[in-house]
Design an enzyme around this catalytic site. Structure first.
Site, short mmCIF file in Angstrom:
data_model
loop_
_atom_site.label_atom_id
_atom_site.label_comp_id
_atom_site.label_asym_id
_atom_site.label_seq_id
_atom_site.Cartn_x
_atom_site.Cartn_y
_atom_site.Cartn_z
N ASN A 106 -16.92 17.32 6.63
CA ASN A 106 -15.68 17.81 7.24
C ASN A 106 -15.92 19.07 8.05
O ASN A 106 -16.81 19.87 7.75
CB ASN A 106 -14.66 18.21 6.15
CG ASN A 106 -14.29 17.06 5.24
OD1 ASN A 106 -14.50 15.90 5.56
ND2 ASN A 106 -13.75 17.39 4.08
N ASN A 109 -21.32 19.58 1.42
CA ASN A 109 -21.65 20.77 0.62
C ASN A 109 -22.63 20.40 -0.51
O ASN A 109 -23.58 21.14 -0.80
CB ASN A 109 -20.39 21.36 -0.01
CG ASN A 109 -19.39 21.85 1.02
OD1 ASN A 109 -19.77 22.14 2.16
ND2 ASN A 109 -18.12 21.94 0.64
N THR A 153 -16.61 21.57 -15.64
CA THR A 153 -16.66 22.95 -15.14
C THR A 153 -15.30 23.62 -15.39
O THR A 153 -14.25 22.99 -15.24
CB THR A 153 -17.02 22.99 -13.64
OG1 THR A 153 -16.05 22.26 -12.90
CG2 THR A 153 -18.39 22.40 -13.38
N GLY A 184 -17.62 24.55 -6.79
CA GLY A 184 -17.84 23.34 -7.60
C GLY A 184 -18.94 22.47 -6.99
O GLY A 184 -19.74 21.87 -7.71
N ASP A 185 -18.97 22.40 -5.66
CA ASP A 185 -20.00 21.59 -4.98
C ASP A 185 -21.38 22.19 -5.22
O ASP A 185 -22.37 21.47 -5.42
CB ASP A 185 -19.72 21.53 -3.48
CG ASP A 185 -18.36 20.91 -3.17
OD1 ASP A 185 -17.92 20.04 -3.95
OD2 ASP A 185 -17.74 21.30 -2.17
O1 RIB Z 1 -15.03 21.49 -2.08
C1 RIB Z 1 -14.76 22.20 -0.90
C2 RIB Z 1 -14.51 21.25 0.24
O2 RIB Z 1 -13.33 20.52 -0.01
C3 RIB Z 1 -14.27 21.91 1.57
O3 RIB Z 1 -15.48 22.17 2.26
C4 RIB Z 1 -13.33 20.95 2.30
O4 RIB Z 1 -13.90 20.30 3.38
C5 RIB Z 1 -12.85 19.98 1.22
O5 RIB Z 1 -13.42 18.75 1.34
#
Ligand code: RIB
Length: 290
Positions: free
Chosen positions: A10, A42, A211, A242-243
């Site tokens: 995104n 991410n 988490t 979180g990612d």
């Molecule tokens: O987890 C964060 C992400 O959630 C952002 O980068 C945004 O694009 C959404 O997908």
């Protein structure tokens, strides 16, 4: 061992605000920045930064070259990212003074992955490789099923959560990484320990990583339970925390590290992430953690 991350890419439009907008309210924005993001992108960058061999599969629009470049720069294999007509999926993110965010995610037409595309992507992987999924691309349930049939180990981050996820073939998932809200919807419980035990009962063969933000994280697998504390950080922007946790945990887990070590690494990486602005640019390198 390879990791296939089949996920979103995104463009994030990030608005800095004093406090997030309420229904019926108009507010003036302090600043706007554009970053690479998407839970898929991410997590691929976090995996690559943590030294995993990661392949990203997904779709971008014609304005998505920056997304491809960001993955490539991090060392992610981008040969399975396809450019299609139209604009890329995007997110509108408000970040308030305390670093908390609210996200609107617009998939557009560009996350419509077809069975043929899934087939083609999966043909590049073999039994024992890992398949990581979030819930931002279409047909996630089909990818879980096809990946499992191929013998891939399925890792699922059910984010963003929606009621229909309960109809996905979740019994085929090998590792869940989820937060309290997601865990609560899937398990019907509210307290972290209850969510963990309920998920362990519902999916007895899966590793569960729950988490809990500032409260840390819980891990459960076949009677084993581990608590991981959260490292303190000056929060500037929690986007992608979180990612980052997911990518660093998975990279270390796959390498055969003790689960305790993998959780600790992930918690340290997430703490650095929240102290920086943006999604992808805030994800640390492994060298920053040692
Ligand atoms: O987890 C964060 C992400 O959630 C952002 O980068 C945004 O694009 C959404 O997908």
């Amino acid at each position: 061992m390879k990791v296939l991350n089949f996920g979103s890419l995104n463009i994030d439009y990030v608005y800095s605000v004093d406090s997030t907008v309420k229904p019926g309210e108009t507010i003036r924005v302090n600043d706007r920045q554009v970053f690479c993001g998407g839970k898929g992108l991410n997590q691929s960058i976090a995996l690559a930064n943590a030294a995993a061999d990661v392949y990203h599969a997904g779709l971008i629009g014609q304005d998505g070259t920056m997304l491809l470049d960001a993955l490539g720069k991090a060392g992610v294999n981008t040969s399975l990212v396809r450019m299609v007509e139209g604009g890329s999926s995007h997110a509108i993110i408000q970040v308030d003074r305390s670093g908390q965010n609210s996200i609107l995610f617009y998939p557009g037409d560009n996350l419509k992955v077809t069975g043929d595309f899934i087939d083609d992507v999966l043909s590049k992987f073999e039994k024992g490789d890992y398949l990581l999924l979030q819930n931002e691309v279409d047909n996630t349930q089909l990818i879980i099923k096809m990946g499992h049939e191929k013998g891939l180990k399925v890792v699922f981050n059910p984010s963003p959560i929606q009621e229909s996820i309960k109809n996905y073939p979740l019994h085929l998932v090998d590792i869940f990484v989820l937060n309290e809200i997601e865990g609560s919807m899937l398990s019907g419980r509210n307290e972290p320990e209850e969510i963990l035990y309920s998920m362990m009962n519902l999916y007895p063969d899966a590793h569960i990583v729950l988490t809990l933000g500032e409260k840390g994280a819980l891990y459960g697998y076949k009677g084993q339970k581990i608590f991981q504390l959260a490292y303190k950080a000056q929060a500037v922007d929690t986007t992608a925390a979180g990612d980052t946790f997911t990518g660093f945990f998975l990279a270390a887990f796959i390498k055969g590290n003790e689960v305790k070590e993998a959780l600790d690494l992930a918690a340290r990486a997430a703490a650095i992430c929240v102290s920086r602005k943006g999604a992808a640019p805030s994800i640390p390198k492994l060298s920053e953690l040692v």
